[in-house]
Design an enzyme around this catalytic site. Sequence first.
Site, short mmCIF file in Angstrom:
data_model
loop_
_atom_site.label_atom_id
_atom_site.label_comp_id
_atom_site.label_asym_id
_atom_site.label_seq_id
_atom_site.Cartn_x
_atom_site.Cartn_y
_atom_site.Cartn_z
N CYS A 184 0.83 -1.22 0.00
CA CYS A 184 0.00 0.00 0.00
C CYS A 184 0.86 1.26 0.00
O CYS A 184 1.65 1.49 0.92
CB CYS A 184 -0.92 -0.01 1.22
SG CYS A 184 -1.67 1.56 1.62
N CYS A 187 0.29 3.52 3.01
CA CYS A 187 0.92 2.96 4.21
C CYS A 187 2.41 3.28 4.23
O CYS A 187 2.97 3.63 5.28
CB CYS A 187 0.72 1.45 4.25
SG CYS A 187 -1.01 0.92 4.19
N CYS A 533 -8.62 18.37 -13.89
CA CYS A 533 -8.07 17.04 -13.58
C CYS A 533 -7.23 16.49 -14.73
O CYS A 533 -7.72 16.33 -15.85
CB CYS A 533 -9.23 16.08 -13.27
SG CYS A 533 -8.79 14.35 -13.29
N CYS A 536 -8.51 13.21 -16.16
CA CYS A 536 -9.68 13.42 -17.01
C CYS A 536 -9.26 13.89 -18.41
O CYS A 536 -9.81 13.44 -19.42
CB CYS A 536 -10.61 14.46 -16.38
SG CYS A 536 -11.14 14.08 -14.69
#
Length: 623
Positions: A184, A187, A533, A536
């Site tokens: 992760c 993490c 974005c 996008c």
Amino acid sequence: MEIKRYLVLLIVASLLFATRAEDDDEDEDEDEDVENGGGNSVLVLTTENFDDTIAAHDTVLVEFYAPWCGHCKQLEPEYAAAAEQLSQHTPPVVLAKVDATQESELGERFDVSGYPTLKFFKGGVVNEYEGPREKEGIVKYMKERASPDWKPPAEAVVTVTTDTFQEFIDSADLVLLEFYAPWCGHCKKLAPDYEKAAKRLADIDEPIFLGKVDATEEKELASRFDVTGYPTLKMFRNGRDSDYNGERDVSGIINYMMKQQGEASKLKHTKKEVKHYMLEDQVTIMGFFDNMFDPLLRVYMDAANDLREDFTFGHSVSKDVGNSYKVNPKSVVVFTPEKFYTKYEPKWHIFNMVDGTTPEDVQKFIQEHQHPLVGQYTAEREKHFKNRRPLCLVFYAVDWSFDHREATQLWRNRVAGVAASNKEILFAVADEDDNKRLISEFRLEDSGEELNIGCYDSKNRRYKLDDMDEWDDDDVEEFLGKFRTGKLPQIIKSQKVPKKQSGPVVTVVGNSFKDIVMDPTKDVLIELYAPWCGHCKSLTPKYNELAKRFKNEKNLVIAKMDATANEAPEAYRVGGFPTIYWAPANNKENPIQYDRQRETDDFEKFIKEKATVSFGKGLKEEL
């Protein structure tokens, strides 16, 4: 004569050769300067030579810098001087630097988020540099780590397994546990800050221990605490778990956990203390008991600890204090602020605890009675109203100062009269100047009225009362009747509906969402995007190509909507940009969020799998 001339030429040639040799030496020195970082012992590292350099030396300090960074420029001479001195050390210590603006791959690999970032490598293992940033400090710090006897300190974060879990949560009154996955990214980013916070919190007077669980290995433990994403942080206070809601940097973790120490409820000995403890703007919770050893007091304390961020708690074991409020021992009381009293409701609400009462029972009672009949909506208390629907807000100039208090209460009391006969709706007054965002969301910014009403229904849809020349109970009741029965026009955030569509992708706005996306005769793929974005923007050509492939399909719509300027129904909630939903013709209320690769072929394959309506001849053959 010829011999003399020959000797002259020989001397000139020798001089030229010597000069050229000297120039070559200078060139070699310049090349060496470049390799060493500009005339000192600092090595310049790139993606190509980084791993080989780290592997070739036992102890290496690496600075990740940006050429424009002022702090980096300030560090440069100190760093160079330290490198020069450490190069003579036995064993030698290498100082190196990486231009993280050029070597972005290395910057990402080592989680560089600011400049300069320093990390040292011992035997190829990366460690956080936490030493000084001047020559003598750098030299001393790195000499210690260059010693053959040096070993990194043990992690302050405790590694917890299913077998050691109970031992860990019993190790202190308050502990914090992270459930993580080794792969992760979030993490990995949290890890260094979590470790630093663990070191600090382990050294305070009443230590707070931080632990971590590899949720991919300890699956049963993760499932026990409903871990569905990484990292998930849980606090355990006296063995009871609750969610961690603080910031996730070093200072945020430390501050939040230190505030969580001790009991949330404070002991009060006299009625005067209780009265002084009462809050002016929100409810105060008090527990009344006849002794400090009553097991139900512990139940109350546990409930208070779980809700400590939302409410103010106190308790008393004085019989006189309990009698002054006419409550029996083993009672929990929710006190309404005096300024919110009305004739339609009690001034406080009493919950009588019995054997078997749980902290959850107490919490439920508090949450059910946290709002007076007509309280006040403020930005600070927004979270208390977030899940309370239906909700009607009455906007006007709410001012509790001495000169305006009477007018404020006059309007609030009129609202209370209506609220008393519509108790399934929560009412609150709201200052119009402090809540301009909500005024705008309810499209009330152009209202010239002294008082305005905006309501959320159970699905969080917005409605407003048309302008009133003056307050009229009958008009308000009529509005509320239409509101309850769904006979009011919904207020939707929307750009103007396009007069005509341009391009292969259909443009949707808030006011056309129902007609286009919710059309029960068509399957719709809708992209909810933000104009700024980057993801996008990179999707646009692929999405346009997809729309072109299906342009002849009358029962299929490929659509997009600017989600920053338009509003979609709750089922089409945006979690990030772009968010893409498949709205099948036969189930518009339960769209499917697209979670596959974003290549045109992937979209096409998805559509053919999910289609519920007939396609044209060419595509039907492929299906």
